[in-house]
Write an enzyme that holds these catalytic residues in place. Structure first.
Site, PDB file in Angstrom:
ATOM      1  N   GLU A   1       0.855  -1.190   0.000  1.00  0.00           N
ATOM      2  CA  GLU A   1       0.000   0.000   0.000  1.00  0.00           C
ATOM      3  C   GLU A   1       0.891   1.240   0.000  1.00  0.00           C
ATOM      4  OE1 GLU A   1      -2.695  -0.185   3.311  1.00  0.00           O
ATOM      5  OE2 GLU A   1      -3.581  -2.077   2.610  1.00  0.00           O
ATOM      6  N   PRO A   2       0.295   2.411  -0.282  1.00  0.00           N
ATOM      7  CA  PRO A   2       1.126   3.629  -0.312  1.00  0.00           C
ATOM      8  C   PRO A   2       1.912   3.830   0.995  1.00  0.00           C
ATOM      9  CG  PRO A   2      -1.025   4.067  -1.255  1.00  0.00           C
ATOM     10  CD  PRO A   2      -1.078   2.662  -0.732  1.00  0.00           C
TER      11      PRO A   2
ATOM     12  N   ALA B   1       2.389   1.317   3.315  1.00  0.00           N
ATOM     13  CA  ALA B   1       2.799   0.013   3.852  1.00  0.00           C
ATOM     14  C   ALA B   1       3.542  -0.759   2.771  1.00  0.00           C
ATOM     15  CB  ALA B   1       1.583  -0.774   4.352  1.00  0.00           C
TER      16      ALA B   1
ATOM     17  N   SER C   1       7.698  -1.792   2.892  1.00  0.00           N
ATOM     18  CA  SER C   1       8.511  -2.682   3.724  1.00  0.00           C
ATOM     19  C   SER C   1       7.784  -2.978   5.031  1.00  0.00           C
ATOM     20  CB  SER C   1       9.857  -2.027   4.050  1.00  0.00           C
ATOM     21  OG  SER C   1      10.531  -1.672   2.870  1.00  0.00           O
TER      22      SER C   1
ATOM     23  N   THR D   1       1.472  -5.994  -9.470  1.00  0.00           N
ATOM     24  CA  THR D   1       1.772  -6.560 -10.784  1.00  0.00           C
ATOM     25  C   THR D   1       0.463  -7.141 -11.331  1.00  0.00           C
ATOM     26  OG1 THR D   1       4.029  -7.039 -10.113  1.00  0.00           O
ATOM     27  CG2 THR D   1       3.183  -8.300 -11.986  1.00  0.00           C
TER      28      THR D   1
ATOM     29  N   ARG E   1      34.777  -7.139 -30.662  1.00  0.00           N
ATOM     30  CA  ARG E   1      35.095  -5.713 -30.833  1.00  0.00           C
ATOM     31  C   ARG E   1      36.618  -5.510 -30.758  1.00  0.00           C
ATOM     32  NH1 ARG E   1      34.089  -0.641 -32.664  1.00  0.00           N
ATOM     33  NH2 ARG E   1      34.894   0.948 -31.250  1.00  0.00           N
TER      34      ARG E   1
ATOM     35  N   GLU F   1       9.678  -7.819  -3.352  1.00  0.00           N
ATOM     36  CA  GLU F   1       9.782  -8.985  -2.434  1.00  0.00           C
ATOM     37  C   GLU F   1      10.805  -8.696  -1.328  1.00  0.00           C
ATOM     38  OE1 GLU F   1       8.667 -12.595  -2.731  1.00  0.00           O
ATOM     39  OE2 GLU F   1       7.100 -11.978  -4.096  1.00  0.00           O
TER      40      GLU F   1
HETATM   41  C1  LIG Z   1       7.620  -3.084 -10.333  1.00  0.00           C
HETATM   42  C2  LIG Z   1       7.082  -3.458  -8.980  1.00  0.00           C
HETATM   43  C3  LIG Z   1       6.243  -4.548  -8.863  1.00  0.00           C
HETATM   44  C4  LIG Z   1       5.725  -4.891  -7.617  1.00  0.00           C
HETATM   45  N1  LIG Z   1       4.810  -5.915  -7.524  1.00  0.00           N
HETATM   46  C5  LIG Z   1       4.132  -6.084  -6.361  1.00  0.00           C
HETATM   47  C6  LIG Z   1       3.027  -6.978  -6.293  1.00  0.00           C
HETATM   48  O1  LIG Z   1       2.697  -7.657  -7.259  1.00  0.00           O
HETATM   49  N2  LIG Z   1       2.329  -7.058  -5.135  1.00  0.00           N
HETATM   50  C7  LIG Z   1       2.664  -6.321  -4.041  1.00  0.00           C
HETATM   51  O2  LIG Z   1       1.984  -6.439  -3.017  1.00  0.00           O
HETATM   52  N3  LIG Z   1       3.721  -5.476  -4.066  1.00  0.00           N
HETATM   53  C8  LIG Z   1       4.463  -5.332  -5.196  1.00  0.00           C
HETATM   54  N4  LIG Z   1       5.514  -4.437  -5.248  1.00  0.00           N
HETATM   55  C9  LIG Z   1       5.824  -3.640  -4.051  1.00  0.00           C
HETATM   56  C10 LIG Z   1       7.205  -3.896  -3.480  1.00  0.00           C
HETATM   57  O3  LIG Z   1       7.216  -5.135  -2.804  1.00  0.00           O
HETATM   58  C11 LIG Z   1       7.557  -2.698  -2.573  1.00  0.00           C
HETATM   59  O4  LIG Z   1       7.869  -1.625  -3.447  1.00  0.00           O
HETATM   60  C12 LIG Z   1       8.693  -2.991  -1.645  1.00  0.00           C
HETATM   61  O5  LIG Z   1       8.302  -3.875  -0.652  1.00  0.00           O
HETATM   62  C13 LIG Z   1       9.243  -1.719  -0.979  1.00  0.00           C
HETATM   63  O6  LIG Z   1       8.229  -0.935  -0.428  1.00  0.00           O
HETATM   64  P1  LIG Z   1       8.179   0.645  -0.737  1.00  0.00           P
HETATM   65  O7  LIG Z   1       8.290   0.806  -2.205  1.00  0.00           O
HETATM   66  O8  LIG Z   1       7.008   1.218  -0.066  1.00  0.00           O
HETATM   67  O9  LIG Z   1       9.511   1.218  -0.111  1.00  0.00           O
HETATM   68  P2  LIG Z   1       9.782   1.678   1.470  1.00  0.00           P
HETATM   69  O10 LIG Z   1       9.333   0.585   2.323  1.00  0.00           O
HETATM   70  O11 LIG Z   1       9.109   3.026   1.610  1.00  0.00           O
HETATM   71  O12 LIG Z   1      11.307   1.828   1.436  1.00  0.00           O
HETATM   72  C14 LIG Z   1      12.002   2.989   0.953  1.00  0.00           C
HETATM   73  C15 LIG Z   1      13.492   2.817   1.263  1.00  0.00           C
HETATM   74  O13 LIG Z   1      13.678   2.746   2.705  1.00  0.00           O
HETATM   75  C16 LIG Z   1      14.369   1.560   3.037  1.00  0.00           C
HETATM   76  N5  LIG Z   1      13.875   1.040   4.333  1.00  0.00           N
HETATM   77  C17 LIG Z   1      12.591   0.898   4.751  1.00  0.00           C
HETATM   78  N6  LIG Z   1      12.545   0.383   5.981  1.00  0.00           N
HETATM   79  C18 LIG Z   1      13.827   0.183   6.355  1.00  0.00           C
HETATM   80  C19 LIG Z   1      14.455  -0.336   7.520  1.00  0.00           C
HETATM   81  N7  LIG Z   1      13.739  -0.776   8.565  1.00  0.00           N
HETATM   82  N8  LIG Z   1      15.815  -0.387   7.565  1.00  0.00           N
HETATM   83  C20 LIG Z   1      16.564   0.039   6.498  1.00  0.00           C
HETATM   84  N9  LIG Z   1      16.029   0.545   5.379  1.00  0.00           N
HETATM   85  C21 LIG Z   1      14.685   0.604   5.294  1.00  0.00           C
HETATM   86  C22 LIG Z   1      14.046   0.593   1.906  1.00  0.00           C
HETATM   87  O14 LIG Z   1      15.013  -0.437   1.822  1.00  0.00           O
HETATM   88  C23 LIG Z   1      14.076   1.503   0.707  1.00  0.00           C
HETATM   89  O15 LIG Z   1      15.401   1.717   0.291  1.00  0.00           O
HETATM   90  C24 LIG Z   1       6.087  -4.125  -6.479  1.00  0.00           C
HETATM   91  C25 LIG Z   1       6.959  -3.038  -6.611  1.00  0.00           C
HETATM   92  C26 LIG Z   1       7.443  -2.694  -7.842  1.00  0.00           C
HETATM   93  C27 LIG Z   1       8.353  -1.474  -7.953  1.00  0.00           C
END
Ligand SMILES: Cc1cc2nc3c(=O)[nH]c(=O)nc-3n(C[C@H](O)[C@H](O)[C@H](O)COP(=O)(O)OP(=O)(O)OC[C@H]3O[C@@H](n4cnc5c(N)ncnc54)[C@H](O)[C@@H]3O)c2cc1C
Length: 409
Positions: free
Chosen positions: A131-132, A134, A136, A164, A292, A388
């Site tokens: 979610e936006p 939720a 990590s 996805t 090359r 993941e």
């Molecule tokens: C192309 C794509 C396909 C996807 N497909 C799916 C899907 O099919 N279903 C689904 O449910 N999700 C999907 N996702 C979601 C994906 O799993 C999340 O983007 C991922 O879990 C990270 O969450 P976030 O983007 O909110 O980043 P955040 O959690 O906001 O993280 C931002 C940064 O902070 C760091 N960070 C956060 N917490 C900590 C911590 N405790 N310690 C150190 N660093 C930290 C992270 O490592 C990252 O560098 C997809 C994402 C993408 C981009």
């Protein structure tokens, strides 16, 4: 328990070669086009369905391979072809596994065929957890599922993101909060059947890489699904919630963050995807380096180039070994006491990012253009360190297993 061996058996080699042929003849030639179009490659999925690669049967056969190497081998070959197209082909499998892992036999039999459709009318499925607010931190999930006892229906409200196949899927698997006091222990998964009112696609993301794979928000506005769509059924959920409440009352076990633990078993598969992309870029770079010529000789004659290729090949092989170890452990029920699943995903995904960047360097100016595939592979590789569980989350999971109960944040 299957005997440990580093070698694929004859049947596996046959499947690997068959998949490689499909990746080389069908996926790779289509890669640049679908990357540019940024659309789901339906004709390629259909081809995969016709030959039996896009099907539950194929996925299940690899999943239950007694050596554990079926899935990593398949992922490596398909993603060697192209990451975006391959994700369009295996994305449904992620949702199907959600149902296989938690669903009743009836739910598996009803919904999984609808996720795939058939070769003349292929369908896809989506797994919607993030979610936006939720990502990590899965425990912060807000999408609510409320039970309407009078109608035996669940009512889902919330916004999912990064899904996805989100919005274009025939079947959506949605994770939602049923008890907000229990953190990730208060979550449950629901099937949202085809055509259910209230489920809509939000924005479709324009991405850096894997552009042939559709990624979008999924909005749930008073989505009503029958009680039978709760994966595992109400009785099982009630029992699980009662146990979790009991533990919470007793002040016992800390509620774990699902993103950190639940995906441990699926992480080697993502590692294998990364190995496929890294190997593809390495092969292009090697081929280029031997053909090359500069200063009157092939550029591989320079130690500076040859050593880079040696490092690339070594890291790819090391990544594959970590992936195979974790996959072998998973199929043999060995607990990941040192987060070996996370180790494999962390190392393989970082390797893919690095190796694809090195490949661009070896191809020089050509590497930086869309005439050659390595820039696309580099863009694609960036996803492996994000979905993941990001690389930071993998390190967190590994570090915690090493620290013996010390709370590392
Ligand atoms: C192309 C794509 C396909 C996807 N497909 C799916 C899907 O099919 N279903 C689904 O449910 N999700 C999907 N996702 C979601 C994906 O799993 C999340 O983007 C991922 O879990 C990270 O969450 P976030 O983007 O909110 O980043 P955040 O959690 O906001 O993280 C931002 C940064 O902070 C760091 N960070 C956060 N917490 C900590 C911590 N405790 N310690 C150190 N660093 C930290 C992270 O490592 C990252 O560098 C997809 C994402 C993408 C981009």
């Amino acid at each position: 328990m299957a005997e440990f061996t580093m070698e694929l058996n004859d049947e596996q080699k046959e499947v690997r070669d068959w998949l490689h042929g499909f990746a080389a003849d069908v996926i790779r030639p289509a890669a640049a086009e679908w990357d540019e179009r940024e659309e789901t490659p339906w004709p390629v999925i259909q081809e995969a369905a016709k030959v039996g690669i896009y099907s539950l049967d194929f996925y299940a056969q690899q999943y239950f391979d007694s050596t554990g190497l079926g899935i990593p081998m398949a992922m490596e070959e398909l993603f060697w072809g192209d990451a975006g197209i391959a994700l369009s082909i295996v994305g449904t499998g992620l949702a199907a596994v959600g149902v296989l892992a938690n669903g009743t036999e009836e739910q598996i039999g009803t919904w999984i065929p609808q996720m795939y459709g058939d070769a003349n009318d292929v369908k896809v499925a989506a797994f919607c957890s993030s979610e936006p607010d939720a990502g990590s931190d899965v425990a912060s999930m807000r999408t609510r599922a409320v039970y309407d006892e009078a109608k035996d229906e669940w009512v889902l409200n919330g916004t999912k993101t990064w899904a996805t196949n989100g919005g274009i899927a025939n079947v959506h698997v949605v994770v939602a909060v049923v008890d907000p006091d229990l953190g990730s222990k208060g979550h449950a998964s629901f099937i949202v059947p085809p055509g259910t009112p209230g489920l809509g696609q939000g924005q479709k993301f324009k991405k850096h890489g894997i552009r042939a794979s559709h990624t979008a928000e999924v909005v749930l506005d008073d989505v009503r699904v029958p009680g039978s769509c709760l994966l595992g059924g109400k009785e099982k959920l009630d029992e699980r919630l009662a146990r979790a409440r009991e533990r919470a009352r007793a002040g016992g076990e800390r509620v774990k963050n699902a993103a950190m633990a639940t995906f441990e078993a699926s992480r080697p598969a993502v590692g294998a995807m990364a190995v496929g992309t890294a190997r593809a870029a390495y092969e292009v770079a090697l081929d280029y380096a031997v053909t090359r010529e500069q200063f009157g000789r092939p550029i591989i004659d320079n130690q500076g180039v040859a050593f880079q290729l040696a490092d690339m090949r070594t890291s790819i092989d090391a990544a594959r070994l970590l992936v195979w170890r974790a996959s072998w452990m998973a199929i043999n029920g060995k607990p990941f006491t040192a987060a070996e699943g996370s180790m494999s995903k962390l190392f393989a995904s970082e390797t893919a990012k690095k190796v694809t960047a090195q490949a661009i360097q070896i191809l020089g100016g050509n590497g930086y253009t869309r005439e050659y595939p390595v820039e696309r592979m580099h863009r694609d590789a960036a996803i492996y360190t994000i979905f993941e569980g990001t690389s930071e989350i993998q390190r967190l999971v590994i570090a915690r297993t090493l620290a013996g109960g010390v709370a590392i944040r």
